[in-house]
Design a protein around this motif. Structure first.
Motif, PDB file in Angstrom:
ATOM      1  N   SER A   1     -42.895  27.262  10.258  1.00 24.64           N
ATOM      2  CA  SER A   1     -44.098  27.978  10.708  1.00 24.64           C
ATOM      3  C   SER A   1     -44.855  27.190  11.771  1.00 24.64           C
ATOM      4  O   SER A   1     -45.255  27.743  12.803  1.00 24.64           O
ATOM      5  CB  SER A   1     -45.025  28.259   9.527  1.00 24.64           C
ATOM      6  N   VAL A   2     -45.056  25.919  11.512  1.00 24.46           N
ATOM      7  CA  VAL A   2     -45.761  25.076  12.490  1.00 24.46           C
ATOM      8  C   VAL A   2     -44.952  25.010  13.785  1.00 24.46           C
ATOM      9  O   VAL A   2     -45.499  25.163  14.883  1.00 24.46           O
ATOM     10  CB  VAL A   2     -46.029  23.668  11.914  1.00 24.46           C
TER      11      VAL A   2
ATOM     12  N   HIS B   1     -48.073  20.937  -0.885  1.00 22.85           N
ATOM     13  CA  HIS B   1     -48.801  21.842  -1.768  1.00 22.85           C
ATOM     14  C   HIS B   1     -48.011  23.106  -2.105  1.00 22.85           C
ATOM     15  O   HIS B   1     -48.486  23.934  -2.879  1.00 22.85           O
ATOM     16  CB  HIS B   1     -50.152  22.227  -1.161  1.00 22.85           C
ATOM     17  N   THR B   2     -46.838  23.241  -1.527  1.00 20.70           N
ATOM     18  CA  THR B   2     -46.019  24.422  -1.820  1.00 20.70           C
ATOM     19  C   THR B   2     -44.687  24.038  -2.443  1.00 20.70           C
ATOM     20  O   THR B   2     -43.748  24.823  -2.412  1.00 20.70           O
ATOM     21  CB  THR B   2     -45.751  25.243  -0.536  1.00 20.70           C
TER      22      THR B   2
ATOM     23  N   VAL C   1     -49.128  17.961   9.678  1.00 17.27           N
ATOM     24  CA  VAL C   1     -49.759  19.186   9.181  1.00 17.27           C
ATOM     25  C   VAL C   1     -48.763  19.914   8.274  1.00 17.27           C
ATOM     26  O   VAL C   1     -49.107  20.347   7.166  1.00 17.27           O
ATOM     27  CB  VAL C   1     -50.214  20.101  10.353  1.00 17.27           C
ATOM     28  N   ALA C   2     -47.529  20.029   8.741  1.00 19.70           N
ATOM     29  CA  ALA C   2     -46.486  20.683   7.935  1.00 19.70           C
ATOM     30  C   ALA C   2     -46.192  19.889   6.671  1.00 19.70           C
ATOM     31  O   ALA C   2     -45.959  20.479   5.604  1.00 19.70           O
ATOM     32  CB  ALA C   2     -45.223  20.864   8.770  1.00 19.70           C
TER      33      ALA C   2
ATOM     34  N   GLU D   1     -48.287  18.060   4.896  1.00 21.86           N
ATOM     35  CA  GLU D   1     -49.360  18.315   3.930  1.00 21.86           C
ATOM     36  C   GLU D   1     -49.238  19.711   3.326  1.00 21.86           C
ATOM     37  O   GLU D   1     -49.420  19.889   2.118  1.00 21.86           O
ATOM     38  CB  GLU D   1     -50.722  18.138   4.603  1.00 21.86           C
ATOM     39  N   TRP D   2     -48.908  20.677   4.160  1.00 21.04           N
ATOM     40  CA  TRP D   2     -48.728  22.046   3.689  1.00 21.04           C
ATOM     41  C   TRP D   2     -47.565  22.093   2.706  1.00 21.04           C
ATOM     42  O   TRP D   2     -47.666  22.680   1.622  1.00 21.04           O
ATOM     43  CB  TRP D   2     -48.501  22.944   4.884  1.00 21.04           C
ATOM     44  N   ALA D   3     -46.461  21.456   3.063  1.00 23.79           N
ATOM     45  CA  ALA D   3     -45.268  21.467   2.213  1.00 23.79           C
ATOM     46  C   ALA D   3     -45.530  20.778   0.872  1.00 23.79           C
ATOM     47  O   ALA D   3     -45.004  21.194  -0.156  1.00 23.79           O
ATOM     48  CB  ALA D   3     -44.105  20.794   2.939  1.00 23.79           C
TER      49      ALA D   3
ATOM     50  N   PRO E   1     -43.183  25.602   5.792  1.00 18.74           N
ATOM     51  CA  PRO E   1     -44.274  25.016   6.582  1.00 18.74           C
ATOM     52  C   PRO E   1     -43.795  24.425   7.918  1.00 18.74           C
ATOM     53  O   PRO E   1     -44.459  24.596   8.945  1.00 18.74           O
ATOM     54  CB  PRO E   1     -44.839  23.929   5.670  1.00 18.74           C
ATOM     55  N   TYR E   2     -42.659  23.749   7.904  1.00 17.10           N
ATOM     56  CA  TYR E   2     -42.137  23.133   9.131  1.00 17.10           C
ATOM     57  C   TYR E   2     -41.729  24.200  10.147  1.00 17.10           C
ATOM     58  O   TYR E   2     -42.019  24.081  11.336  1.00 17.10           O
ATOM     59  CB  TYR E   2     -40.959  22.219   8.811  1.00 17.10           C
TER      60      TYR E   2
END
Length: 166
Positions: free
Chosen positions: A69-70, A54-55, A47-48, A50-52, A66-67
């Motif tokens: 935060s998750v 896109h950022t 999840v992190a 994929e988020w990372a 992202p890492y």
């Protein structure tokens, strides 16, 4: 031996015959839950990922967000530090992706979390090109595993039909 001592030993043996299968079952269920937890932590890491993806700004701090935060979300519900969760997420990805047979053995209750840590630690120093060859070799060795030389013979009181553990 006196009759009283012999009677006490026989009672203990009978009680252990009832207790050991329950202990074996409990340990196997715990190992299966630990394997599931590893899979879930690896998924949280993805999840992190994929988020990372896109950022990506090129700034290290932004890529790390992202890492962290998750991990912070998991850490909050587990009541542990986010750094602990980040480390666990990283090792979970390694276990799931690089050691699927080890994870399957944990899931089946053939090994415990301590065994997994030893395998991961030993595997960390192996060159990636050799991993595939060693994986199949290790799995066949694991299936043939026996008690190490020099260990005393087991004085098991487990009932017949109870799976033996090396």
């Amino acid at each position: 031996m006196t009759g009283t001592v012999r009677d006490a030993e026989e009672r203990a043996t009978a009680r252990m015959r009832q207790l050991l299968p329950r202990l074996i079952d409990t340990q196997a269920r715990i190992a299966a839950l630990q394997a599931e937890q590893e899979r879930l932590l690896a998924e949280a890491h993805r999840v992190a990922d994929e988020w990372a993806a896109h950022t990506a700004t090129g700034i290290s701090r932004d890529a790390e967000l992202p890492y962290r935060s998750v991990a912070a979300e998991v850490a909050t519900v587990w009541r542990v530090s986010d750094r602990t969760v980040q480390r666990r997420m990283g090792t979970a990805v390694t276990l799931v992706d690089d050691y699927p047979e080890t994870l399957a053995s944990l899931q089946a209750g053939r090994i415990g979390r301590g065994h997994v840590r030893v395998i991961e630690t030993a595997g960390a120093i192996i060159d990636d090109r050799r991993c595939g060859a060693l994986s199949s070799e290790t799995s066949s060795t694991t299936r043939r595993a026996r008690r190490p030389p020099g260990w005393p013979p087991s004085r098991s009181v487990a009932p017949s039909g109870t799976p033996a553990r090396p």
